[in-house]
Design an enzyme around this catalytic site. Structure first.
Site, mmCIF file in Angstrom:
data_model
loop_
_atom_site.group_PDB
_atom_site.id
_atom_site.type_symbol
_atom_site.label_atom_id
_atom_site.label_comp_id
_atom_site.label_asym_id
_atom_site.label_seq_id
_atom_site.Cartn_x
_atom_site.Cartn_y
_atom_site.Cartn_z
ATOM 1 N N GLY A 284 0.788 -1.224 0.000
ATOM 2 C CA GLY A 284 0.000 0.000 0.000
ATOM 3 C C GLY A 284 0.817 1.269 0.000
ATOM 4 O O GLY A 284 0.574 2.177 -0.767
ATOM 5 N N ASN A 285 1.801 1.339 0.868
ATOM 6 C CA ASN A 285 2.625 2.532 0.998
ATOM 7 C C ASN A 285 1.805 3.797 1.245
ATOM 8 O O ASN A 285 2.171 4.878 0.800
ATOM 9 C CB ASN A 285 3.526 2.713 -0.221
ATOM 10 C CG ASN A 285 4.480 1.566 -0.386
ATOM 11 O OD1 ASN A 285 4.967 1.014 0.590
ATOM 12 N ND2 ASN A 285 4.732 1.167 -1.611
ATOM 13 N N HIS A 286 0.680 3.661 1.907
ATOM 14 C CA HIS A 286 -0.151 4.797 2.259
ATOM 15 C C HIS A 286 -0.263 4.852 3.776
ATOM 16 O O HIS A 286 -0.579 3.850 4.412
ATOM 17 C CB HIS A 286 -1.549 4.675 1.646
ATOM 18 C CG HIS A 286 -1.514 4.593 0.160
ATOM 19 N ND1 HIS A 286 -1.297 5.689 -0.634
ATOM 20 C CD2 HIS A 286 -1.647 3.549 -0.676
ATOM 21 C CE1 HIS A 286 -1.310 5.319 -1.895
ATOM 22 N NE2 HIS A 286 -1.512 4.031 -1.945
ATOM 23 N N LEU A 287 -0.005 6.003 4.336
ATOM 24 C CA LEU A 287 -0.036 6.138 5.784
ATOM 25 C C LEU A 287 -1.466 6.129 6.301
ATOM 26 O O LEU A 287 -2.344 6.796 5.755
ATOM 27 C CB LEU A 287 0.655 7.436 6.209
ATOM 28 C CG LEU A 287 2.109 7.568 5.788
ATOM 29 C CD1 LEU A 287 2.649 8.928 6.184
ATOM 30 C CD2 LEU A 287 2.954 6.456 6.380
#
Length: 112
Positions: free
Chosen positions: A46-49
Site C-alpha cells: 500500500g505505501n499509504h499512511l
C-alpha cells in the site's frame, strides 16, 4: 488476492460505463508480479499512511467517533487517514474522501 481480483473485475464493469479505457497490464518480469485466477497482478504494497488512532462507538474503546470527532474535545476532529485501521486492496483515496465528507457534514451540523 480475492480483494484485488474483485477490484479488477469491478473496474472492468465501471470503466466502460465511464467511457474510460483500462490500460492495466502486468508482465511476469514486473516487480511484485503474481498470478491469481489466471490473471496477473503486481502487488507492491500500500505505501499509504493510515491508522494512528482508533475509530469506535465509545470513549472507552476509541479515540474518535464515526465522524472522526474526538471524544475528549467536542470541537476536535481528527480528519484523515489516521482513522483507518487497515488498508485494503487499493489506494485509500476514495475511502478517505467519504470519511472526510461525513466529517464535514458533522462539523457543519456542529456549527449551526
Amino acid at each position: 488476492m480475492k480483494g484485488a481480483d474483485y477490484s479488477r473485475q469491478f473496474a472492468g464493469t465501471v470503466f466502460p460505463r465511464l467511457g474510460a479505457q483500462d490500460h492495466t497490464h502486468y508482465e511476469p518480469s514486473d516487480f511484485g508480479y503474481v498470478a491469481y485466477e489466471a490473471r496477473g497482478y503486481a502487488i507492491r504494497g500500500g505505501n499509504h499512511l493510515s491508522g494512528t488512532h482508533i475509530t469506535g462507538a465509545t470513549k472507552a474503546n476509541s479515540v474518535v467517533d464515526k465522524n472522526q470527532r474526538g471524544w475528549d474535545h467536542e470541537n476536535l476532529y481528527l480528519v484523515g487517514g489516521g482513522s483507518m485501521p487497515i488498508i485494503g486492496t487499493a489506494n485509500v483515496t476514495l475511502t478517505l474522501a467519504a470519511m472526510c465528507f461525513r466529517s464535514s457534514r458533522d462539523i457543519l451540523k456542529y456549527l449551526h
